[in-house]
Design an enzyme around this catalytic site. Structure first.
Site, PDB file in Angstrom:
ATOM      1  N   ARG A 171       0.850  -0.908  -0.023  1.00 55.92           N
ATOM      2  CA  ARG A 171       0.021   0.060   0.057  1.00 55.92           C
ATOM      3  C   ARG A 171       0.876   1.163   0.033  1.00 55.92           C
ATOM      4  O   ARG A 171       2.044   1.287   0.467  1.00 55.92           O
ATOM      5  CB  ARG A 171      -0.649   0.119   1.201  1.00 55.92           C
ATOM      6  CG  ARG A 171      -1.844  -0.929   1.219  1.00 55.92           C
ATOM      7  CD  ARG A 171      -2.685  -1.119   2.609  1.00 55.92           C
ATOM      8  NE  ARG A 171      -3.299  -2.106   2.842  1.00 55.92           N
ATOM      9  CZ  ARG A 171      -3.521  -3.582   3.325  1.00 55.92           C
ATOM     10  NH1 ARG A 171      -2.228  -3.613   3.786  1.00 55.92           N
ATOM     11  NH2 ARG A 171      -4.240  -4.243   3.332  1.00 55.92           N
ATOM     12  N   LYS A 195      -2.024  -2.992   7.976  1.00 56.98           N
ATOM     13  CA  LYS A 195      -3.396  -2.022   8.636  1.00 56.98           C
ATOM     14  C   LYS A 195      -3.429  -3.150   9.943  1.00 56.98           C
ATOM     15  O   LYS A 195      -3.042  -4.089  10.109  1.00 56.98           O
ATOM     16  CB  LYS A 195      -4.338  -2.482   7.681  1.00 56.98           C
ATOM     17  CG  LYS A 195      -4.615  -1.691   6.753  1.00 56.98           C
ATOM     18  CD  LYS A 195      -5.987  -1.746   6.069  1.00 56.98           C
ATOM     19  CE  LYS A 195      -5.992  -0.772   4.786  1.00 56.98           C
ATOM     20  NZ  LYS A 195      -7.499  -1.001   4.082  1.00 56.98           N
ATOM     21  N   HIS A 267      -2.374   3.349  -5.847  1.00 58.85           N
ATOM     22  CA  HIS A 267      -3.280   2.164  -5.532  1.00 58.85           C
ATOM     23  C   HIS A 267      -3.348   1.238  -6.926  1.00 58.85           C
ATOM     24  O   HIS A 267      -3.675   0.053  -6.655  1.00 58.85           O
ATOM     25  CB  HIS A 267      -4.494   2.491  -5.173  1.00 58.85           C
ATOM     26  CG  HIS A 267      -5.221   1.333  -4.417  1.00 58.85           C
ATOM     27  ND1 HIS A 267      -4.914   0.893  -3.140  1.00 58.85           N
ATOM     28  CD2 HIS A 267      -6.795   0.828  -4.725  1.00 58.85           C
ATOM     29  CE1 HIS A 267      -5.815  -0.049  -2.869  1.00 58.85           C
ATOM     30  NE2 HIS A 267      -6.894  -0.188  -3.642  1.00 58.85           N
ATOM     31  N   ARG A 270      -0.558  -1.407  -7.161  1.00 59.62           N
ATOM     32  CA  ARG A 270      -0.734  -2.403  -6.284  1.00 59.62           C
ATOM     33  C   ARG A 270      -1.870  -3.341  -7.102  1.00 59.62           C
ATOM     34  O   ARG A 270      -1.752  -4.704  -6.988  1.00 59.62           O
ATOM     35  CB  ARG A 270      -1.639  -1.728  -5.131  1.00 59.62           C
ATOM     36  CG  ARG A 270      -1.764  -2.911  -4.046  1.00 59.62           C
ATOM     37  CD  ARG A 270      -1.960  -2.105  -2.621  1.00 59.62           C
ATOM     38  NE  ARG A 270      -2.762  -2.935  -1.752  1.00 59.62           N
ATOM     39  CZ  ARG A 270      -2.556  -3.818  -1.219  1.00 59.62           C
ATOM     40  NH1 ARG A 270      -1.199  -3.938  -1.055  1.00 59.62           N
ATOM     41  NH2 ARG A 270      -3.406  -4.334  -0.163  1.00 59.62           N
ATOM     42  N   HIS A 293      -3.849  -8.888   2.706  1.00 59.20           N
ATOM     43  CA  HIS A 293      -5.492  -8.882   2.850  1.00 59.20           C
ATOM     44  C   HIS A 293      -5.908 -10.130   3.847  1.00 59.20           C
ATOM     45  O   HIS A 293      -5.385 -11.112   3.843  1.00 59.20           O
ATOM     46  CB  HIS A 293      -5.951  -9.507   1.451  1.00 59.20           C
ATOM     47  CG  HIS A 293      -6.033  -8.164   0.508  1.00 59.20           C
ATOM     48  ND1 HIS A 293      -6.074  -8.359  -0.665  1.00 59.20           N
ATOM     49  CD2 HIS A 293      -5.906  -7.018   0.585  1.00 59.20           C
ATOM     50  CE1 HIS A 293      -6.007  -7.344  -1.370  1.00 59.20           C
ATOM     51  NE2 HIS A 293      -6.010  -6.336  -0.708  1.00 59.20           N
ATOM     52  N   TYR A 302      -8.902  -7.307  -6.786  1.00 60.76           N
ATOM     53  CA  TYR A 302      -7.744  -6.882  -7.121  1.00 60.76           C
ATOM     54  C   TYR A 302      -7.309  -7.211  -8.451  1.00 60.76           C
ATOM     55  O   TYR A 302      -6.330  -6.486  -9.112  1.00 60.76           O
ATOM     56  CB  TYR A 302      -6.503  -6.923  -6.199  1.00 60.76           C
ATOM     57  CG  TYR A 302      -6.448  -5.805  -5.048  1.00 60.76           C
ATOM     58  CD1 TYR A 302      -7.507  -5.457  -4.208  1.00 60.76           C
ATOM     59  CD2 TYR A 302      -5.391  -4.960  -4.920  1.00 60.76           C
ATOM     60  CE1 TYR A 302      -7.548  -4.569  -3.236  1.00 60.76           C
ATOM     61  CE2 TYR A 302      -5.279  -4.001  -3.705  1.00 60.76           C
ATOM     62  CZ  TYR A 302      -6.346  -3.770  -2.912  1.00 60.76           C
ATOM     63  OH  TYR A 302      -6.246  -2.886  -2.267  1.00 60.76           O
TER      64      TYR A 302
END
Length: 328
Positions: A171, A195, A267, A270, A293, A302
């Site tokens: 990211r 995250k 993004h 990615r 993820h 994605y």
């Protein structure tokens, strides 16, 4: 000064011919900005095409800069309306704006008529990933700029930045948050804090590692005090950590610099990473791990894989697949 060349000290650069000014601009792109030969040819072609338009409509084989105004540029774009897509017309206008910006900077013209012309409205559809050829074009262009003698540490940083993003699929916040100590050059891995403060280890390719090594070496040479301003891997002009907004801006700048006009965000790189891996037969679960993820369904969104590519992967991997899809 040789006849037919444009001099910075000319009393009135606007009396220079289009060809003289174009030659000066193209030399700037090639030698000072270090753009790829393909990109330079695209700029030169756009400028030549405008000169040919002026010849056809105004009867001036090689117009003087003073003969070109905003109306002439609008007429040129209008003439392209039936034969060129909006993206192509926008690129040609951008070339003219860059050309006049260059001349303005050197005080060879007083105004930028191209800046008075609005870009064609391109709509709101935003491509979410790049094809392999376009990614290679972007990264090879960045590589060429960084490898040029006397290249600045910021040029080297930009190459390393986007090589790392495409190589790892991290990211933009994770990329901006990387420290130098997160890169393991020996093992070819980077430590990523994702995250929820979840840490993961992601492989990084040799090209990206080479780019980071060059960037750090040139940074130490040109900006040695930067290391005293924290542990960030990617730094801004003041030596501090790049922000995510800066990464967005740099990607937009580098895409345009190499002649790619897609509205791609970090993004989107990615997405590109994930799509290219899956297109090449990588396991979706492995891609999920690299992207960080929690759910496989997120990873599936994605990827942009053509049906025929899925069939190739299936036929190559599944022991009971139908090898002949011709219907025989």
């Amino acid at each position: 000064m040789a006849p037919g060349t444009l001099d910075d000290n000319s009393a009135d650069g606007s009396e220079a011919t289009w060809s003289e000014a174009s030659a000066r601009f193209i030399a700037h792109l090639r030698h000072e900005r270090g753009l790829s030969a393909e990109t330079v040819r695209a700029y030169a072609g756009d400028l030549d095409q405008f000169r040919e338009h002026m010849n056809a409509t105004a009867g001036t084989a090689d117009p003087r800069l003073s003969q070109v105004d905003a109306d002439a540029i609008r007429g040129y774009l209008a003439a392209l309306h039936k034969t060129r897509k909006k993206t192509s017309r926008a690129r040609k206008l951008s070339t003219l704006r860059s050309f006049y910006h260059f001349l303005n900077d050197r005080e060879l013209v007083r105004e930028n008529p191209a800046a008075l012309v609005a870009y064609p409205k391109l709509g709101t559809k935003i491509p979410s990933f790049l094809g392999v050829d376009d990614v290679f074009h972007l990264l090879d262009s960045l590589n060429a700029g960084a490898a040029r003698a006397g290249a600045s540490w910021r040029r080297c940083r930009n190459w390393a930045l986007f090589e790392c993003m495409y190589s790892t699929g991290v990211r933009v916040s994770e990329l901006a948050g990387m420290d130098e100590s997160d890169v393991d050059f020996h093992e070819g891995m980077v430590r990523v804090l994702g995250k929820g403060s979840k840490e993961r280890i992601v492989p990084v390719g040799g090209k990206a590692l080479d780019a980071v090594k060059l960037y750090l070496r040139v940074l130490d040479s040109q900006f040695p005090e930067a290391r005293r301003m924290g542990s960030a891997l990617f730094r801004n002009a003041r030596g501090r950590r790049l922000t995510t907004r800066s990464v967005h801006r740099l990607l937009r700048m580098e895409l345009r610099r190499c002649g790619l006009w897609q509205h791609l965000s970090p993004h989107g790189l990615r997405h590109t990473f994930a799509t290219h891996l899956l297109n090449s037969g990588a396991d979706l679960r492995a891609i999920q791990e690299m992207l960080g993820h929690s759910n496989l369904s997120t990873t599936q969104r994605y990827t942009h894989v053509h049906v025929d590519q899925l069939m190739k992967v299936y036929d190559a991997a599944h022991p009971r697949s139908r090898r002949d899809r011709s219907g025989k």
